[in-house]
Write a protein that holds these residues in place. Structure first.
Motif, PDB file in Angstrom:
ATOM      1  N   PRO A 152      14.907  49.741   1.875  1.00  0.00           N
ATOM      2  CA  PRO A 152      14.826  48.280   1.820  1.00  0.00           C
ATOM      3  C   PRO A 152      13.556  47.717   2.451  1.00  0.00           C
ATOM      4  CG  PRO A 152      16.531  48.990   3.372  1.00  0.00           C
ATOM      5  CD  PRO A 152      15.978  50.229   2.751  1.00  0.00           C
ATOM      6  N   VAL A 153      13.053  46.627   1.863  1.00  0.00           N
ATOM      7  CA  VAL A 153      11.903  45.894   2.413  1.00  0.00           C
ATOM      8  C   VAL A 153      12.351  44.446   2.632  1.00  0.00           C
ATOM      9  CG1 VAL A 153      10.167  47.379   1.326  1.00  0.00           C
ATOM     10  CG2 VAL A 153      11.013  45.358   0.112  1.00  0.00           C
ATOM     11  N   PRO A 154      11.662  43.692   3.499  1.00  0.00           N
ATOM     12  CA  PRO A 154      12.090  42.314   3.782  1.00  0.00           C
ATOM     13  C   PRO A 154      12.184  41.448   2.519  1.00  0.00           C
ATOM     14  CG  PRO A 154      10.466  43.011   5.395  1.00  0.00           C
ATOM     15  CD  PRO A 154      10.508  44.093   4.332  1.00  0.00           C
ATOM     16  N   GLY A 155      13.300  40.716   2.400  1.00  0.00           N
ATOM     17  CA  GLY A 155      13.524  39.862   1.239  1.00  0.00           C
ATOM     18  C   GLY A 155      13.256  38.393   1.555  1.00  0.00           C
ATOM     19  N   ALA A 156      13.599  37.527   0.601  1.00  0.00           N
ATOM     20  CA  ALA A 156      13.381  36.083   0.765  1.00  0.00           C
ATOM     21  C   ALA A 156      14.098  35.567   2.006  1.00  0.00           C
ATOM     22  CB  ALA A 156      13.867  35.341  -0.475  1.00  0.00           C
ATOM     23  N   GLY A 157      15.272  36.155   2.304  1.00  0.00           N
ATOM     24  CA  GLY A 157      16.061  35.705   3.447  1.00  0.00           C
ATOM     25  C   GLY A 157      15.330  35.899   4.766  1.00  0.00           C
ATOM     26  N   ALA A 158      14.512  36.928   4.835  1.00  0.00           N
ATOM     27  CA  ALA A 158      13.767  37.203   6.065  1.00  0.00           C
ATOM     28  C   ALA A 158      12.686  36.146   6.280  1.00  0.00           C
ATOM     29  CB  ALA A 158      13.158  38.601   6.008  1.00  0.00           C
ATOM     30  N   ILE A 159      12.029  35.734   5.204  1.00  0.00           N
ATOM     31  CA  ILE A 159      10.989  34.703   5.295  1.00  0.00           C
ATOM     32  C   ILE A 159      11.639  33.344   5.581  1.00  0.00           C
ATOM     33  CG2 ILE A 159       9.089  33.577   4.063  1.00  0.00           C
ATOM     34  CD1 ILE A 159       8.916  36.196   2.352  1.00  0.00           C
ATOM     35  N   MET A 160      12.779  33.113   4.930  1.00  0.00           N
ATOM     36  CA  MET A 160      13.566  31.898   5.152  1.00  0.00           C
ATOM     37  C   MET A 160      13.969  31.788   6.626  1.00  0.00           C
ATOM     38  SD  MET A 160      17.321  31.340   3.473  1.00  0.00           S
ATOM     39  CE  MET A 160      18.271  32.072   4.818  1.00  0.00           C
ATOM     40  N   ALA A 161      14.401  32.915   7.211  1.00  0.00           N
ATOM     41  CA  ALA A 161      14.839  32.931   8.611  1.00  0.00           C
ATOM     42  C   ALA A 161      13.677  32.596   9.545  1.00  0.00           C
ATOM     43  CB  ALA A 161      15.440  34.285   8.955  1.00  0.00           C
ATOM     44  N   PHE A 162      12.517  33.119   9.232  1.00  0.00           N
ATOM     45  CA  PHE A 162      11.310  32.822  10.028  1.00  0.00           C
ATOM     46  C   PHE A 162      11.094  31.307  10.077  1.00  0.00           C
ATOM     47  CE2 PHE A 162       6.924  31.928  10.737  1.00  0.00           C
ATOM     48  CZ  PHE A 162       6.359  32.973  11.448  1.00  0.00           C
ATOM     49  N   LEU A 163      11.113  30.674   8.894  1.00  0.00           N
ATOM     50  CA  LEU A 163      10.846  29.239   8.813  1.00  0.00           C
ATOM     51  C   LEU A 163      11.968  28.411   9.440  1.00  0.00           C
ATOM     52  CD1 LEU A 163       9.296  29.024   5.247  1.00  0.00           C
ATOM     53  CD2 LEU A 163       8.133  28.630   7.434  1.00  0.00           C
ATOM     54  N   SER A 164      13.200  28.920   9.345  1.00  0.00           N
ATOM     55  CA  SER A 164      14.342  28.214   9.915  1.00  0.00           C
ATOM     56  C   SER A 164      14.247  28.212  11.438  1.00  0.00           C
ATOM     57  CB  SER A 164      15.637  28.878   9.439  1.00  0.00           C
ATOM     58  OG  SER A 164      16.743  28.159   9.912  1.00  0.00           O
TER      59      SER A 164
END
Ligand SMILES: [Mg+2]
Length: 250
Positions: A152-164
């Motif tokens: 696995p590699v970082p998905g959209a949720g990981a980028i979303m979490a950063f911004l959140s």
């Protein structure tokens, strides 16, 4: 009658066709069923998806493909503006919707986030600032990771979490199993008979949103060891071909 098929883990795995999937889709069509694809992968354009389908031996048209990017775009009114942290598929869906893509520093009405490998601290910082200042925060999907042959590699949720975390704002998640995705299916497809997917937490929950039967395939992220899953599937099969055999008879 329409079958709604997930792409990754059902038709292909990281772009490599899953054995029998093309034949299974042909069988569904021969039986008079309409086949529509819905992917939470927001990065590729519709033409990209059609090209990979063609490589897998599946002919499809643009109106037979739904994406989490389209679900995200559907939440925005035409004529408004959005900044994008995401791939070409997000930009395409916004353009089709009539939403202008602008810089995060120019006071966008929304920030739309999907998975992209092109990220800079500067871009993320500007997006977080726009969100903190009141731009609507929309994520195409919340998948923490994306499967690849190397793991696995970082998905959209990981980028979303950063911004959140950086903005202190919770996003609206547009893709499966979200409400916006359900509305997109209702508008573009209508009633769905069977939803086929490889994840209970997205495809399974989404089958409840679309009030369809849920078929779980074990050709993607879910394996035998993960069973039983919730929500409980109406069909379980190794591949799409197994599901079609069960539903239509061998
Ligand atoms: Mg999948």
């Amino acid at each position: 009658m329409t079958w709604l098929l997930d792409l990754d883990g059902v038709v292909w795995l990281s772009g490599r066709p899953i054995a029998g999937s093309a034949r299974a889709i042909e069988r569904l069509r021969d039986s008079g069923r309409r086949v529509v694809f819905f992917t939470n992968n927001s990065g590729p354009t519709i033409a990209d998806h059609l090209a990979v389908l063609a490589q897998a031996g599946v002919n499809a048209t643009a109106d037979e493909i739904l994406t989490s990017s389209q679900a995200a775009a559907s939440l925005l009114d035409p004529g408004t503006s959005a900044a994008v942290i995401g791939g070409p598929g997000v930009r395409e869906a916004l353009a089709v919707r009539g939403v202008e893509v602008v810089l995060a520093t120019s006071g966008p009405a929304a920030v739309v986030v999907g998975r992209t490998t092109e990220l800079s601290y500067e871009d993320l910082s500007a997006a977080a600032t726009a969100i903190r200042r009141g731009a609507r925060f929309i994520a195409t999907n919340s998948d923490a990771t994306m499967p690849t042959p190397d793991g696995p590699v970082p998905g959209a949720g990981a980028i979303m979490a950063f911004l959140s975390v950086a903005s202190g704002v919770e996003p609206i998640v547009a893709g499966k199993p979200g409400v916006a995705a359900g509305q997109l299916v209702a508008d573009r497809v209508g009633q769905v008979e069977v939803s086929v997917g490889d994840r209970a937490d997205t495809d399974g929950l989404f089958s409840q949103v679309t009030k369809s039967r849920f078929a779980l395939v074990l050709s993607g992220v879910t394996t035998d060891d993960d069973l039983p899953v919730k929500p409980a599937p109406d069909f379980v099969g190794e591949t799409l071909m197994d599901i079609v055999d069960q539903a239509l008879g061998t």
